[in-house]
Enzyme design. Structure first.
Site, PDB file in Angstrom:
ATOM      1  CB  VAL A 128      -0.978  -0.005   1.193  1.00 15.36           C
ATOM      2  CG1 VAL A 128      -1.980   1.144   1.055  1.00 15.36           C
ATOM      3  CG2 VAL A 128      -1.718  -1.328   1.313  1.00 15.36           C
ATOM      4  N   PRO A 129       1.580   1.473  -1.127  1.00 12.96           N
ATOM      5  CG  PRO A 129       2.321   1.590  -3.332  1.00 12.96           C
ATOM      6  CD  PRO A 129       1.599   0.705  -2.363  1.00 12.96           C
ATOM      7  CG  HIS A 130       1.044   5.846   1.893  1.00 15.42           C
ATOM      8  ND1 HIS A 130       1.337   4.539   2.233  1.00 15.42           N
ATOM      9  CD2 HIS A 130       1.517   6.597   2.894  1.00 15.42           C
ATOM     10  CE1 HIS A 130       1.946   4.520   3.400  1.00 15.42           C
ATOM     11  NE2 HIS A 130       2.081   5.755   3.816  1.00 15.42           N
ATOM     12  CB  ALA A 131       3.067   9.949  -2.335  1.00 13.97           C
TER      13      ALA A 131
END
Length: 156
Positions: free
Chosen positions: A64-67
């Site tokens: 669950v990559p996020h930015a």
């Protein structure tokens, strides 16, 4: 919040090829660029900056990559199923093939955390992960992810 609140049909792809975590995140950034209208290099850098803090591989073949990105006014999601899992330095050392990326406005605060929690909770369901790994096109992937909304609505 439902996954479909942040995930649009054009934000789903799979199965796609990637030979590394970096390549997988580049693929995510390119897909996100279409829906967000933000250059994929900026998106990719945001994802990589977050990965430097710690891996977003949450286990069970899921990341669950996020930015947080300048210019966004609401949460956005992108889902990619890889055709072959890649090492993501996950907490359980299991390679990742299911990636649900989240992009938040810079000032999202608790909304961002709620979205991360929801995605993680939904993708912990073994039956959903298994189903996502069995389908071979983006429309079917989107339909499976959309079931979360349909099931939650019918249970109300």
């Amino acid at each position: 919040m439902f996954l479909t609140d942040v995930l649009e049909r054009n934000g789903v792809a799979g199965p796609v090829s990637a030979n590394s975590k970096r390549h997988a995140l580049q693929t995510v950034a390119e897909l996100a660029e279409r829906g967000l209208g933000i250059d994929s290099d900026i998106i990719f850098q945001g994802l990589m900056d977050r990965e430097k803090l710690s891996s977003t591989g949450v286990g069970l073949g899921v990341a669950v990559p996020h930015a947080a990105l300048k210019g966004l006014t609401r949460m956005h999601g992108v889902f990619v199923r890889l055709d072959t899992p890649v090492d993501f330095e996950s907490i359980d050392d299991v390679p990742v093939d299911l990636i649900f990326a989240l992009f938040a406005p810079e000032d999202a605060g608790s909304e961002h955390l709620r979205a991360l929690a929801k995605v993680s909770r939904v993708l912990r369901q073994k039956s959903l992960r298994d189903a996502l790994r069995q389908v071979d096109n983006a429309d079917a992937l989107y339909a499976l992810l959309n079931q979360d909304h349909a099931q939650s609505t019918s249970a109300a």
